[in-house]
Design a protein around this motif. Structure first.
Motif, PDB file in Angstrom:
ATOM      1  N   ASP A   8       0.808  -1.218   0.000  1.00  0.00           N
ATOM      2  CA  ASP A   8       0.000   0.000   0.000  1.00  0.00           C
ATOM      3  C   ASP A   8       0.847   1.276   0.000  1.00  0.00           C
ATOM      4  OD1 ASP A   8       0.830  -0.453   2.672  1.00  0.00           O
ATOM      5  OD2 ASP A   8      -0.885   0.656   3.455  1.00  0.00           O
ATOM      6  N   ARG A   9       2.136   1.173   0.252  1.00  0.00           N
ATOM      7  CA  ARG A   9       3.022   2.350   0.233  1.00  0.00           C
ATOM      8  C   ARG A   9       3.878   2.414  -1.020  1.00  0.00           C
ATOM      9  NH1 ARG A   9       4.802   5.636   4.208  1.00  0.00           N
ATOM     10  NH2 ARG A   9       5.577   6.761   2.424  1.00  0.00           N
ATOM     11  N   ARG A  10       3.896   1.341  -1.811  1.00  0.00           N
ATOM     12  CA  ARG A  10       4.726   1.344  -3.008  1.00  0.00           C
ATOM     13  C   ARG A  10       4.093   2.225  -4.079  1.00  0.00           C
ATOM     14  NH1 ARG A  10       5.727  -4.735  -4.135  1.00  0.00           N
ATOM     15  NH2 ARG A  10       6.167  -3.890  -6.193  1.00  0.00           N
ATOM     16  N   THR A  11       4.938   2.930  -4.781  1.00  0.00           N
ATOM     17  CA  THR A  11       4.504   3.796  -5.867  1.00  0.00           C
ATOM     18  C   THR A  11       5.380   3.501  -7.078  1.00  0.00           C
ATOM     19  OG1 THR A  11       6.082   5.561  -5.349  1.00  0.00           O
ATOM     20  CG2 THR A  11       3.934   5.620  -4.198  1.00  0.00           C
ATOM     21  N   PRO A  12       4.987   3.961  -8.255  1.00  0.00           N
ATOM     22  CA  PRO A  12       5.860   3.779  -9.425  1.00  0.00           C
ATOM     23  C   PRO A  12       7.251   4.384  -9.227  1.00  0.00           C
ATOM     24  CG  PRO A  12       3.664   4.376 -10.148  1.00  0.00           C
ATOM     25  CD  PRO A  12       3.675   4.511  -8.639  1.00  0.00           C
ATOM     26  N   ARG A  13       7.335   5.517  -8.520  1.00  0.00           N
ATOM     27  CA  ARG A  13       8.645   6.138  -8.267  1.00  0.00           C
ATOM     28  C   ARG A  13       9.507   5.249  -7.368  1.00  0.00           C
ATOM     29  NH1 ARG A  13       8.198  10.948  -5.249  1.00  0.00           N
ATOM     30  NH2 ARG A  13      10.231  11.647  -5.971  1.00  0.00           N
ATOM     31  N   ILE A  14       8.906   4.695  -6.320  1.00  0.00           N
ATOM     32  CA  ILE A  14       9.651   3.800  -5.420  1.00  0.00           C
ATOM     33  C   ILE A  14      10.083   2.553  -6.184  1.00  0.00           C
ATOM     34  CG2 ILE A  14       9.451   2.291  -3.400  1.00  0.00           C
ATOM     35  CD1 ILE A  14       7.708   4.527  -2.113  1.00  0.00           C
ATOM     36  N   TYR A  55       9.493   4.337  10.410  1.00  0.00           N
ATOM     37  CA  TYR A  55       9.503   5.508  11.283  1.00  0.00           C
ATOM     38  C   TYR A  55       8.815   6.725  10.654  1.00  0.00           C
ATOM     39  CZ  TYR A  55      12.068   2.879  14.651  1.00  0.00           C
ATOM     40  OH  TYR A  55      12.408   1.929  15.577  1.00  0.00           O
ATOM     41  N   GLY A  56       7.957   6.462   9.676  1.00  0.00           N
ATOM     42  CA  GLY A  56       7.075   7.507   9.169  1.00  0.00           C
ATOM     43  C   GLY A  56       7.590   8.327   8.011  1.00  0.00           C
ATOM     44  N   GLY A  57       8.613   7.865   7.348  1.00  0.00           N
ATOM     45  CA  GLY A  57       9.142   8.613   6.212  1.00  0.00           C
ATOM     46  C   GLY A  57       8.158   8.678   5.057  1.00  0.00           C
ATOM     47  N   ASP A  58       8.264   9.739   4.290  1.00  0.00           N
ATOM     48  CA  ASP A  58       7.399   9.896   3.121  1.00  0.00           C
ATOM     49  C   ASP A  58       8.059   9.255   1.892  1.00  0.00           C
ATOM     50  OD1 ASP A  58       9.293  11.775   2.140  1.00  0.00           O
ATOM     51  OD2 ASP A  58       8.177  13.453   2.966  1.00  0.00           O
ATOM     52  N   ASP A  59       7.376   9.345   0.758  1.00  0.00           N
ATOM     53  CA  ASP A  59       7.891   8.709  -0.459  1.00  0.00           C
ATOM     54  C   ASP A  59       9.273   9.223  -0.846  1.00  0.00           C
ATOM     55  OD1 ASP A  59       5.506   7.358  -0.516  1.00  0.00           O
ATOM     56  OD2 ASP A  59       4.817   8.161  -2.432  1.00  0.00           O
ATOM     57  N   ASP A  60       9.496  10.519  -0.764  1.00  0.00           N
ATOM     58  CA  ASP A  60      10.814  11.068  -1.108  1.00  0.00           C
ATOM     59  C   ASP A  60      11.892  10.504  -0.196  1.00  0.00           C
ATOM     60  OD1 ASP A  60       9.828  12.594  -3.202  1.00  0.00           O
ATOM     61  OD2 ASP A  60       9.906  14.498  -2.097  1.00  0.00           O
ATOM     62  N   GLN A  61      11.597  10.361   1.088  1.00  0.00           N
ATOM     63  CA  GLN A  61      12.583   9.816   2.020  1.00  0.00           C
ATOM     64  C   GLN A  61      12.844   8.333   1.747  1.00  0.00           C
ATOM     65  OE1 GLN A  61      10.283  11.373   5.359  1.00  0.00           O
ATOM     66  NE2 GLN A  61      12.189  12.239   6.185  1.00  0.00           N
ATOM     67  N   ILE A  62      11.799   7.594   1.392  1.00  0.00           N
ATOM     68  CA  ILE A  62      11.979   6.168   1.063  1.00  0.00           C
ATOM     69  C   ILE A  62      12.843   6.028  -0.184  1.00  0.00           C
ATOM     70  CG2 ILE A  62      10.790   4.071   0.300  1.00  0.00           C
ATOM     71  CD1 ILE A  62       8.434   4.986   2.168  1.00  0.00           C
ATOM     72  N   ILE A  63      12.571   6.843  -1.193  1.00  0.00           N
ATOM     73  CA  ILE A  63      13.377   6.803  -2.421  1.00  0.00           C
ATOM     74  C   ILE A  63      14.817   7.191  -2.109  1.00  0.00           C
ATOM     75  CG2 ILE A  63      13.713   7.882  -4.686  1.00  0.00           C
ATOM     76  CD1 ILE A  63      10.554   8.096  -4.740  1.00  0.00           C
ATOM     77  N   ALA A  64      15.002   8.238  -1.325  1.00  0.00           N
ATOM     78  CA  ALA A  64      16.361   8.645  -0.942  1.00  0.00           C
ATOM     79  C   ALA A  64      17.071   7.529  -0.180  1.00  0.00           C
ATOM     80  CB  ALA A  64      16.320   9.925  -0.107  1.00  0.00           C
ATOM     81  N   ALA A  65      16.338   6.807   0.648  1.00  0.00           N
ATOM     82  CA  ALA A  65      16.931   5.681   1.379  1.00  0.00           C
ATOM     83  C   ALA A  65      17.419   4.610   0.401  1.00  0.00           C
ATOM     84  CB  ALA A  65      15.911   5.099   2.357  1.00  0.00           C
TER      85      ALA A  65
END
Length: 150
Positions: A8-14, A55-65
């Motif tokens: 449910d958190r995966r996006t095309p960008r991720i 820990y609540g990161g948003d999509d940009d933070q997940i991609i950066a990770a």
């Protein structure tokens, strides 16, 4: 491998970032891991992304990770420009905050100690949201060291 991020958190960008790291780090394994089978390097990147998500990161933070080691290991500042073009200025700023070397050739990096001191000194002024990504990276690395030691 994006199973580290709930569906449910995966996006095309991720998913695109995950595909890119799989291509860039194909066949590479983590350092250390004495006495254990080869562990794909991408496992570290997914661990960092999972921690950021947890820990609540948003999509940009997940991609950066997912991309946090790409600049220092896969092409330097030129790769940071590509990240900005493909994922936006915020993701690039987050990755930049987690980076300690921007040289094209990883074997030409400055010695470890000066790089890490500079990294520690600049993290206080890092882009908003970068601290979570950087902390998740540290946790993953420390956990790996503890596992290796055990």
């Amino acid at each position: 491998m994006t199973d580290f991020i709930p569906q449910d958190r995966r996006t095309p960008r991720i998913d695109a970032a995950a595909t890119w790291i799989e291509e860039l780090f194909a066949g590479e394994v983590r350092k250390g891991r004495k006495g254990t089978p080869d562990v794909p390097y991408t496992l570290h990147l997914y661990e960092v992304a999972a921690l950021v998500h947890e820990y609540g990161g948003d999509d940009d933070q997940i991609i950066a990770a997912l991309l946090h080691d790409v600049v220092e290991d896969k092409g330097g500042a030129d790769v940071l420009l590509r990240i900005e073009e493909e994922y936006g200025a915020r993701v690039a700023a987050l990755v930049d905050a987690c980076t300690d070397s921007w040289v094209r050739d990883p074997s030409a990096k400055e010695r470890w100690w000066p790089r890490k001191v500079r990294y520690i000194n600049h993290i206080a002024d890092a882009a908003l949201g970068a601290h979570l990504v950087c902390a998740a990276d540290r946790v993953s690395n420390i956990t790996s060291c503890i596992d290796d030691y055990a």
